[in-house]
Motif scaffolding. Sequence first.
Motif, PDB file in Angstrom:
ATOM      1  N   UNK A   1     -76.766 -40.715 -20.482  1.00 10.55           N
ATOM      2  CA  UNK A   1     -75.997 -39.463 -20.534  1.00 10.55           C
ATOM      3  C   UNK A   1     -74.765 -39.598 -21.422  1.00 10.55           C
ATOM      4  N   UNK A   2     -74.182 -40.800 -21.422  1.00  7.32           N
ATOM      5  CA  UNK A   2     -73.008 -40.999 -22.287  1.00  7.32           C
ATOM      6  C   UNK A   2     -73.436 -40.970 -23.760  1.00  7.32           C
ATOM      7  N   UNK A   3     -74.593 -41.575 -24.042  1.00 10.98           N
ATOM      8  CA  UNK A   3     -75.061 -41.606 -25.433  1.00 10.98           C
ATOM      9  C   UNK A   3     -75.612 -40.253 -25.883  1.00 10.98           C
TER      10      UNK A   3
ATOM     11  N   UNK B   1     -76.791 -46.417 -13.141  1.00 15.39           N
ATOM     12  CA  UNK B   1     -76.063 -46.986 -14.283  1.00 15.39           C
ATOM     13  C   UNK B   1     -76.828 -46.766 -15.581  1.00 15.39           C
ATOM     14  N   UNK B   2     -78.137 -46.895 -15.498  1.00 15.27           N
ATOM     15  CA  UNK B   2     -78.946 -46.714 -16.705  1.00 15.27           C
ATOM     16  C   UNK B   2     -78.931 -45.234 -17.141  1.00 15.27           C
TER      17      UNK B   2
ATOM     18  N   UNK C   1     -72.578 -37.125 -13.442  1.00 18.24           N
ATOM     19  CA  UNK C   1     -73.815 -36.416 -13.791  1.00 18.24           C
ATOM     20  C   UNK C   1     -75.030 -37.238 -13.349  1.00 18.24           C
ATOM     21  N   UNK C   2     -74.959 -38.549 -13.579  1.00 16.86           N
ATOM     22  CA  UNK C   2     -76.080 -39.422 -13.204  1.00 16.86           C
ATOM     23  C   UNK C   2     -76.263 -39.429 -11.689  1.00 16.86           C
TER      24      UNK C   2
ATOM     25  N   UNK D   1     -79.694 -33.315 -21.283  1.00 26.32           N
ATOM     26  CA  UNK D   1     -80.239 -32.693 -20.067  1.00 26.32           C
ATOM     27  C   UNK D   1     -79.498 -31.385 -19.767  1.00 26.32           C
ATOM     28  N   UNK D   2     -79.361 -30.569 -20.800  1.00 24.35           N
ATOM     29  CA  UNK D   2     -78.476 -29.401 -20.667  1.00 24.35           C
ATOM     30  C   UNK D   2     -79.061 -28.289 -19.794  1.00 24.35           C
ATOM     31  N   UNK D   3     -80.330 -28.426 -19.402  1.00 23.51           N
ATOM     32  CA  UNK D   3     -80.840 -27.423 -18.450  1.00 23.51           C
ATOM     33  C   UNK D   3     -81.460 -28.098 -17.216  1.00 23.51           C
TER      34      UNK D   3
END
Length: 332
Positions: free
Chosen positions: A54-56, A48-49, A322-323, A61-63
């Motif tokens: 990732x939402x913000x 969740x964290x 993604x998380x 973390x694009x790679x």
Amino acid sequence: MHCAKPDKRSMSEEGGEIKIMKGSSTKSKLKGLTGIADISSKDLREILSLTKDLKENPLKRSSAIQNQSVALIFAKPSLRTRISFEVGIRQLGGHPITIKMDEINVGIRENVEDIGSVLSKYVSSIVIRTFEQKQVEDLQKYSSVPVINGLSDEEHPCQVISDIFTISEIFKPCDGLKIAYVGDGNNVAQSLLLACALSNINISISSPKNHQIQKKYTDLAKRMNPEINIELNEDPKISVKNADVLYTDVWTSMGQEKEANKRRKIFMPYQINDELLSHGKKNAVVLHCLPAHKGEEISHNVFDRFSEVIYTQAENRLHAQKAILLKLMGIN
Ligand code: CP
Ligand code: NVA
């Protein structure tokens, strides 16, 4: 995030009976996500964290999984799960490979052992949407990479992890909240119950007789968290009383299409509509995992009034997916 209680356990299922796996909650690398019982409260808290981060920061973390591929096997249709995984994997720098089940035919063209063993040589993770929960678990058994349940007849863990995130965005903290799930005791309901146990959320599930969730899931949820209130009843008016969140899903799940007419009649008293809402809290929020059959499990009015939060709920699948992937692949 205050949505997951301190945890001592994680679970796994064997031969239809779900057993508690002692001492597995402290491991940092999870094997997979075949169901909610594969993760602990601590794991959920971390997911969740990470989802929030990732939402913000969607491009941060694009790679993270550059040059890695993820296989997505679909035996049933999908909009949200497929697209959010495909987009999410690309945003993390990886390559999604979507395979329709009829191309590989697990258990028919080839056995699950060979498919798991071979796919594990090519990809870093496998997402599977299928019918039998056992097929998801067998695939994990024979794969050396994480297997993620993208929906089975019994569970939909990715959906409910994302839903707990959505609830945490609305209610901070969400410990001690009450969710009323109204409708079919299906895959979403079963995973939601377990996620509530991990998150210290009370839950009341209202379903018609013979359509209630399986007992093994209520037993498991009670073992996971004896402190939450779990209520099962046939009267949605009782469930929605004092509930902060009302949740529903289709009455006819994928694979049950032949029963649709029969189900419409049985489930009509379980529609979330203005009349049912009048028995609950004034500020209660309505969630729906989608796809929705408006006029069946949810009235047009109620859907329209809560569409913004329901679409945000769908958006959050992307961030949560993604998380989940990063957590399972051991990347922070
Ligand atoms: N909620 C959900 O899983 O949607 P899809 O079936 O479209 O993936
Ligand atoms: N219970 C539904 C969920 C869809 C996301 C189904 O299995 O079809």
